[in-house]
Design a protein around this motif. Sequence first.
Motif, PDB file in Angstrom:
ATOM      1  N   LEU A  10      -5.381 -16.530 -12.026  1.00 54.08           N
ATOM      2  CA  LEU A  10      -4.148 -15.829 -11.671  1.00 54.08           C
ATOM      3  C   LEU A  10      -3.720 -14.856 -12.763  1.00 54.08           C
ATOM      4  N   ILE A  11      -3.692 -15.309 -14.018  1.00 57.26           N
ATOM      5  CA  ILE A  11      -3.197 -14.421 -15.075  1.00 57.26           C
ATOM      6  C   ILE A  11      -4.175 -13.293 -15.376  1.00 57.26           C
ATOM      7  N   GLY A  12      -5.416 -13.438 -14.932  1.00 55.22           N
ATOM      8  CA  GLY A  12      -6.375 -12.366 -15.141  1.00 55.22           C
ATOM      9  C   GLY A  12      -6.217 -11.218 -14.173  1.00 55.22           C
ATOM     10  N   THR A  13      -5.526 -11.459 -13.050  1.00 54.38           N
ATOM     11  CA  THR A  13      -5.436 -10.435 -12.005  1.00 54.38           C
ATOM     12  C   THR A  13      -4.022 -10.124 -11.544  1.00 54.38           C
ATOM     13  N   ILE A  14      -3.043 -10.960 -11.871  1.00 51.50           N
ATOM     14  CA  ILE A  14      -1.700 -10.794 -11.327  1.00 51.50           C
ATOM     15  C   ILE A  14      -1.092  -9.458 -11.745  1.00 51.50           C
ATOM     16  N   THR A  15      -0.356  -8.824 -10.820  1.00 56.59           N
ATOM     17  CA  THR A  15       0.327  -7.565 -11.085  1.00 56.59           C
ATOM     18  C   THR A  15       1.811  -7.713 -10.787  1.00 56.59           C
ATOM     19  N   ARG A  16       2.602  -6.802 -11.287  1.00 57.33           N
ATOM     20  CA  ARG A  16       4.035  -6.841 -11.008  1.00 57.33           C
ATOM     21  C   ARG A  16       4.302  -6.619  -9.520  1.00 57.33           C
ATOM     22  N   GLU A  17       3.504  -5.743  -8.937  1.00 56.28           N
ATOM     23  CA  GLU A  17       3.675  -5.484  -7.510  1.00 56.28           C
ATOM     24  C   GLU A  17       3.479  -6.765  -6.702  1.00 56.28           C
ATOM     25  N   LYS A  18       2.470  -7.556  -7.078  1.00 55.08           N
ATOM     26  CA  LYS A  18       2.224  -8.820  -6.384  1.00 55.08           C
ATOM     27  C   LYS A  18       3.368  -9.801  -6.618  1.00 55.08           C
ATOM     28  N   VAL A  19       3.852  -9.865  -7.846  1.00 48.27           N
ATOM     29  CA  VAL A  19       4.967 -10.760  -8.162  1.00 48.27           C
ATOM     30  C   VAL A  19       6.184 -10.404  -7.314  1.00 48.27           C
ATOM     31  N   ASP A  20       6.476  -9.117  -7.196  1.00 49.60           N
ATOM     32  CA  ASP A  20       7.664  -8.685  -6.463  1.00 49.60           C
ATOM     33  C   ASP A  20       7.528  -8.867  -4.961  1.00 49.60           C
ATOM     34  N   GLU A  21       6.308  -9.065  -4.473  1.00 40.34           N
ATOM     35  CA  GLU A  21       6.144  -9.393  -3.058  1.00 40.34           C
ATOM     36  C   GLU A  21       6.792 -10.741  -2.737  1.00 40.34           C
ATOM     37  N   PHE A  22       6.985 -11.556  -3.783  1.00 38.83           N
ATOM     38  CA  PHE A  22       7.567 -12.886  -3.608  1.00 38.83           C
ATOM     39  C   PHE A  22       9.029 -12.913  -4.061  1.00 38.83           C
ATOM     40  N   ALA A  23       9.670 -11.748  -4.067  1.00 39.34           N
ATOM     41  CA  ALA A  23      11.098 -11.694  -4.371  1.00 39.34           C
ATOM     42  C   ALA A  23      11.859 -12.425  -3.271  1.00 39.34           C
ATOM     43  N   PRO A  24      13.005 -13.047  -3.600  1.00 36.63           N
ATOM     44  CA  PRO A  24      13.705 -12.928  -4.878  1.00 36.63           C
ATOM     45  C   PRO A  24      13.289 -13.928  -5.951  1.00 36.63           C
ATOM     46  N   VAL A  25      12.456 -14.931  -5.620  1.00 33.34           N
ATOM     47  CA  VAL A  25      12.140 -15.954  -6.627  1.00 33.34           C
ATOM     48  C   VAL A  25      11.139 -15.446  -7.654  1.00 33.34           C
ATOM     49  N   ARG A  26      10.182 -14.602  -7.209  1.00 30.79           N
ATOM     50  CA  ARG A  26       9.141 -14.041  -8.081  1.00 30.79           C
ATOM     51  C   ARG A  26       8.157 -15.090  -8.584  1.00 30.79           C
ATOM     52  N   CYS A  27       7.845 -16.046  -7.743  1.00 26.86           N
ATOM     53  CA  CYS A  27       6.748 -16.977  -7.993  1.00 26.86           C
ATOM     54  C   CYS A  27       5.612 -16.584  -7.056  1.00 26.86           C
ATOM     55  N   PRO A  28       4.444 -16.158  -7.581  1.00 23.94           N
ATOM     56  CA  PRO A  28       3.396 -15.574  -6.740  1.00 23.94           C
ATOM     57  C   PRO A  28       2.565 -16.589  -5.960  1.00 23.94           C
ATOM     58  N   ASP A  29       3.245 -17.404  -5.163  1.00 25.96           N
ATOM     59  CA  ASP A  29       2.577 -18.366  -4.300  1.00 25.96           C
ATOM     60  C   ASP A  29       3.536 -18.687  -3.156  1.00 25.96           C
ATOM     61  N   THR A  30       3.064 -18.583  -1.933  1.00 23.61           N
ATOM     62  CA  THR A  30       3.945 -18.706  -0.774  1.00 23.61           C
ATOM     63  C   THR A  30       4.645 -20.058  -0.711  1.00 23.61           C
ATOM     64  N   GLU A  31       3.878 -21.153  -0.802  1.00 18.90           N
ATOM     65  CA  GLU A  31       4.468 -22.478  -0.672  1.00 18.90           C
ATOM     66  C   GLU A  31       5.384 -22.819  -1.837  1.00 18.90           C
ATOM     67  N   ALA A  32       4.925 -22.515  -3.062  1.00 16.81           N
ATOM     68  CA  ALA A  32       5.752 -22.807  -4.236  1.00 16.81           C
ATOM     69  C   ALA A  32       7.039 -21.988  -4.203  1.00 16.81           C
TER      70      ALA A  32
END
Length: 405
Positions: free
Chosen positions: A184-206
């Motif tokens: 995850l940390i090798g590929t994660i981007t801010r754009e991907k993180v913000d897709e999970f707004a407002p929490v900003r945890c990059p995983d749907t279930e979490a």
Amino acid sequence: MSTFGDYFRVTTYGESHCRSVGCIVDGCPPGMALSEGDIQPQMTRRRPGQSALTTPRDEKDRVEIQSGTECGFTLGTPIALIVHNEDQRPKDYGGSTMDLYPRPSHADFTYLEKYGVKASSGGGRSSARETIGRVAAGAIAEKYLKLAHNIEIVAFVSSVGKEELFPPSPEYPSYSTNSNFLRLIGTITREKVDEFAPVRCPDTEASKRMTKAIEAFRDKKDSIGGTVMCVIRNVPAGLGEPCFDKLEAKLGHAMMSIPATKGFEIGSGFGGCEVPGSVHNDPFIVTPEVGGISDKKRLTAKTNNSGGIQGGISNGADIYFRIAFKPPATIGQAQTTTKYDFEEGVLEAKGRHDPCVVPRAVPIVEAMSALVIMDALLAQKSREASRSLLPPLPKSLPIRPETTN
């Protein structure tokens, strides 16, 4: 004090309900294209009122460059940045019971003890509103780091209360031993993180679990804490100043200066204490040739329990760390506590406050990371430039072989 950094110096100013907040940045290299458009995206990510999970305070946080640029380029002189407070409401605090009480676990009491006076509304300088200047300055540092070394900084929420993105287990006592986390940390981007707004945890279930947790505490007029994970990629080896200004020490200093922080761990962190050295050590390997060119080879670590830093100096691997944020101190529930005049009473706090700060802390963590790396990079470049003016070292010394990057 209100100034951070040695080579890239940032001084922030302003209180939570004054007319404006901002900063002065001194030490930015001249000749870099810079406009408000380079800074505003991070300001917008940090601003309040973005969802029902944050404070309803309605601030647009529009940043204005006051000095230090001309024709869209930095001059090398101090850059002044200002953001007007458009929705300040000091009346929410004045004339209420909040005048009579130091809020439990807040800075009201300690600021008054230190200075003999404190801001009458909000948290004053202890408010998260102060971090606007940090985020604005961090955006400037980030642009230089991206242009100079393609350095990327991405933060995301890794837990809220007991809900974790990667729960520790006997198999994975540390994030550094979890292959899913490392991918995850090798590929994660801010754009991907913000897709999970407002929490900003990059995983749907979490993200769903964390949202429900924040909503539950908010509805009870309570608050909850959490953690933010950050990764810094493409950092050149050699950054950090032993012995007292080690790179992880500077990162820890920066992160623990953010309001509401209570913990910092880097690399394997506390979970790394549970594995033996034979497992924890990061063996060196030679990177494969790039395009058949042998001078592209260099040493790198096979694993990264060190979190990209060894002996206080960056080793070229990804730098990653986690920061713990406590529950916001100001809550709507009635709390039995003691007034400034020593009389016990019940405080029901007013005002607009986040039930959980970690979603909005993400760009603040990124900004402080950028300030640390920027300062360390300028220090190292100054050393390298000074060394280049001297005669070459004798070959009898153990000299690091020069490679073409």
